[in-house]
Design an enzyme around this catalytic site. Structure first.
Site, short mmCIF file in Angstrom:
data_model
loop_
_atom_site.label_atom_id
_atom_site.label_comp_id
_atom_site.label_asym_id
_atom_site.label_seq_id
_atom_site.Cartn_x
_atom_site.Cartn_y
_atom_site.Cartn_z
N TRP A 64 68.65 -97.38 64.38
CA TRP A 64 67.39 -98.08 64.15
C TRP A 64 67.18 -98.29 62.66
CZ3 TRP A 64 62.53 -94.52 65.23
CH2 TRP A 64 62.75 -93.24 64.75
N ASN A 65 66.21 -99.17 62.35
CA ASN A 65 65.97 -99.57 60.96
C ASN A 65 64.48 -99.63 60.67
OD1 ASN A 65 68.83 -100.62 60.18
ND2 ASN A 65 68.36 -101.72 62.07
N HIS A 72 54.40 -114.00 56.57
CA HIS A 72 54.69 -115.43 56.72
C HIS A 72 56.14 -115.72 56.32
CE1 HIS A 72 50.41 -116.32 57.49
NE2 HIS A 72 50.25 -115.25 56.74
N HIS A 76 57.02 -118.14 62.05
CA HIS A 76 55.86 -117.26 62.03
C HIS A 76 54.59 -117.99 62.47
CE1 HIS A 76 55.75 -118.94 57.88
NE2 HIS A 76 54.43 -118.90 58.04
N ASP A 78 50.50 -118.53 61.89
CA ASP A 78 49.39 -118.46 60.94
C ASP A 78 48.09 -118.25 61.71
OD1 ASP A 78 51.15 -119.07 58.90
OD2 ASP A 78 50.49 -121.15 58.69
N HIS A 82 44.19 -116.52 57.45
CA HIS A 82 45.22 -116.71 56.43
C HIS A 82 44.70 -117.52 55.25
CE1 HIS A 82 48.98 -117.53 54.46
NE2 HIS A 82 49.15 -118.73 54.97
N HIS A 210 46.55 -126.10 56.00
CA HIS A 210 46.01 -124.75 55.97
C HIS A 210 44.48 -124.78 55.88
CE1 HIS A 210 50.18 -123.62 54.97
NE2 HIS A 210 49.84 -122.39 55.31
#
Length: 261
Positions: A64-65, A72, A76, A78, A82, A210
């Site tokens: 695992w990590n 973003h 992804h 928004d 945001h 946006h």
């Protein structure tokens, strides 16, 4: 005998191949292109993995990590908070789950973007699409296909920037306002690094997708791929961001369900 349920029919279609699952998500790795802002602003982190254990003395039976990246990064979602225009609206954890599954309209401007990387979609383009395909889906997504996903192998070609800034296609300011305030869709999905055109910093208002979408309690999906596999109408998008409490967005696995004859 009772009629089969809608969900049973869906499962049968998935198993039988009459419903195809198209992955619209770009792989997430250290080579995933990320947005670059002018140096005076904060910058997002490139995606990075930090190994915790890999079948060794740190953990003999498991791998695992930890990972680090910006909200973003890559494909992804928004959320409204945001942008400053939506600062009092929903964070990504508060987006109603029912809005994460929605129909999609796919508008194809690959030819225009190939000729002009600064190509802008106007309201008239959307109206022409509606005349040919019917109205945009109520409560659905407007997905903008430009062929930009073919550039995602390289940060340089994907951002396509010069001394004047990035050159990538998108919506005009007026079209962004119309999509946010007058159209019935819940959000905009694009193949580029962000929902705004590369020149969006110079528009009025700056970054209008946006500004208008977030302020209208609508959403964005970015760095999509494989939109060429979707019909103009009829597909259903499943967007799966992480429900990060107070988060402004999240990397997401985005899928589309498409009926095949």
């Amino acid at each position: 005998m009772s009629e089969p349920s809608v969900l049973a029919a869906l499962v049968a279609g998935l198993r039988g191949g009459s419903i195809e699952v198209v992955d619209l998500t770009s792989p997430l790795s250290s080579s995933t292109p990320v947005l670059q802002l002018p140096p005076e602003f904060g910058q997002t982190q490139v995606f990075a993995l930090e190994e915790i254990s890999r079948y060794d003395d740190r953990g003999p039976a498991w791998y695992w990590n930890n990972f680090r990246t910006g909200e973003h990064t890559g494909t992804h979602f928004d959320a409204p908070n945001h942008w400053v225009t939506g600062k009092d609206l929903a964070d990504v954890a508060s987006v109603p789950a029912g809005r994460l599954i929605a129909p999609a309209a796919v508008l194809d401007f690959t030819a225009e973007a190939a000729k002009d990387p600064d190509f802008l979609v106007e309201v008239e383009h959307v109206r022409a699409w509606e005349a040919a395909n019917g109205p945009l889906p109520d409560g659905g997504w407007l997905l903008l296909r430009t062929g930009w996903d073919a550039r995602s192998h390289s940060q340089e070609t994907f951002l396509n920037a010069d001394e004047n800034g990035p050159h990538t296609p998108g919506l005009s300011a007026e079209c962004a306002r119309w999509v946010a305030e007058e159209s019935p869709v819940i959000g905009l999905g694009v193949e580029t690094v962000g929902t705004d055109a590369g020149r969006g910093h110079a528009f009025e208002p700056a970054f209008p997708c946006h500004s208008y979408l977030m302020g209208s309690d609508k959403y964005g999906l970015t760095q999509l791929r494989n939109l060429a596999a979707l019909p103009a109408t009829g597909s259903v998008v499943v967007a799966g961001p992480l429900p990060i409490v107070s988060g402004s967005g999240s990397p997401a696995r985005v899928l589309a369900l498409v009926e095949r004859s």
